[in-house]
Motif scaffolding. Structure first.
Motif, PDB file in Angstrom:
ATOM      1  N   ALA A  10     -14.988  12.689  -5.470  1.00 12.98           N
ATOM      2  CA  ALA A  10     -16.162  13.414  -6.002  1.00 12.98           C
ATOM      3  C   ALA A  10     -16.584  13.883  -7.317  1.00 12.98           C
ATOM      4  CB  ALA A  10     -16.581  14.226  -4.957  1.00 12.98           C
ATOM      5  N   ALA A  11     -15.049  14.285  -8.003  1.00  8.97           N
ATOM      6  CA  ALA A  11     -15.305  15.394  -9.385  1.00  8.97           C
ATOM      7  C   ALA A  11     -15.166  13.667 -10.009  1.00  8.97           C
ATOM      8  CB  ALA A  11     -13.228  15.445  -9.076  1.00  8.97           C
ATOM      9  N   ALA A  13     -16.393  10.412  -9.998  1.00  4.82           N
ATOM     10  CA  ALA A  13     -17.931  10.440  -9.815  1.00  4.82           C
ATOM     11  C   ALA A  13     -18.631  11.807 -10.332  1.00  4.82           C
ATOM     12  CB  ALA A  13     -18.346  10.346  -8.638  1.00  4.82           C
ATOM     13  N   VAL A  14     -18.761  12.363 -10.699  1.00  7.51           N
ATOM     14  CA  VAL A  14     -19.464  13.445 -11.327  1.00  7.51           C
ATOM     15  C   VAL A  14     -18.777  13.285 -12.585  1.00  7.51           C
ATOM     16  CG1 VAL A  14     -19.625  16.308 -12.442  1.00  7.51           C
ATOM     17  CG2 VAL A  14     -19.785  15.020  -9.354  1.00  7.51           C
ATOM     18  N   ALA A  15     -17.733  12.580 -13.163  1.00  2.03           N
ATOM     19  CA  ALA A  15     -17.010  12.545 -14.324  1.00  2.03           C
ATOM     20  C   ALA A  15     -17.509  11.650 -15.504  1.00  2.03           C
ATOM     21  CB  ALA A  15     -15.672  12.715 -14.665  1.00  2.03           C
ATOM     22  N   GLY A  17     -20.625  10.068 -13.958  1.00  3.31           N
ATOM     23  CA  GLY A  17     -21.839  10.414 -14.637  1.00  3.31           C
ATOM     24  C   GLY A  17     -22.214  10.612 -15.627  1.00  3.31           C
ATOM     25  N   VAL A  18     -21.385  12.126 -15.354  1.00  5.63           N
ATOM     26  CA  VAL A  18     -22.034  12.458 -17.206  1.00  5.63           C
ATOM     27  C   VAL A  18     -20.935  11.640 -18.028  1.00  5.63           C
ATOM     28  CG1 VAL A  18     -20.328  14.957 -18.950  1.00  5.63           C
ATOM     29  CG2 VAL A  18     -21.250  14.366 -15.871  1.00  5.63           C
ATOM     30  N   SER A  21     -23.931   9.536 -19.417  1.00  6.49           N
ATOM     31  CA  SER A  21     -24.789   9.353 -19.014  1.00  6.49           C
ATOM     32  C   SER A  21     -25.732   9.194 -20.732  1.00  6.49           C
ATOM     33  CB  SER A  21     -25.387  11.323 -18.932  1.00  6.49           C
ATOM     34  OG  SER A  21     -24.725  11.793 -19.833  1.00  6.49           O
TER      35      SER A  21
END
Length: 97
Positions: A10-11, A13-15, A17-18, A21
């Motif tokens: 999850a971390a 995937a978030v990284a 995504g950021v 962006s």
């Protein structure tokens, strides 16, 4: 799957995504993937050469402080010395202009 694996996934995937962006970051990633797909061996050799060149550079060329004690603290991640070094760099830039 364990909890740790899910948290790390999850971390990541978030990284991602950021990071992706911004359009310029997406373009860089697309370009790198295209190069890797066209010539996988050449691309891996290029990355290895780049890593070895960076590893063999003196710390002063990597943006590290010239003072050995400060450089050691920065390489260990000491925030006090990092903040001090960044402040000194800004002051040097301002005086140079």
């Amino acid at each position: 799957m364990g909890k740790l694996t899910k948290i790390v996934g999850a971390a990541g995937a978030v990284a991602a995504g950021v990071l992706l962006s911004k359009k310029e970051n997406r373009d860089i990633v697309k370009q790198e993937v295209k190069q890797a797909m066209n010539d996988p061996k050449g691309y891996s050799t290029k990355l290895l050469d780049k890593a070895l060149r960076r590893r063999n550079k003196p710390e002063s060329e990597l943006g590290m402080p010239k003072d050995p004690q400060d450089a050691k603290m920065v390489s260990e991640g000491a925030l006090t010395s990092v903040n001090y070094y960044n402040k000194r760099q800004e002051e040097e830039k301002q005086t140079a202009q």
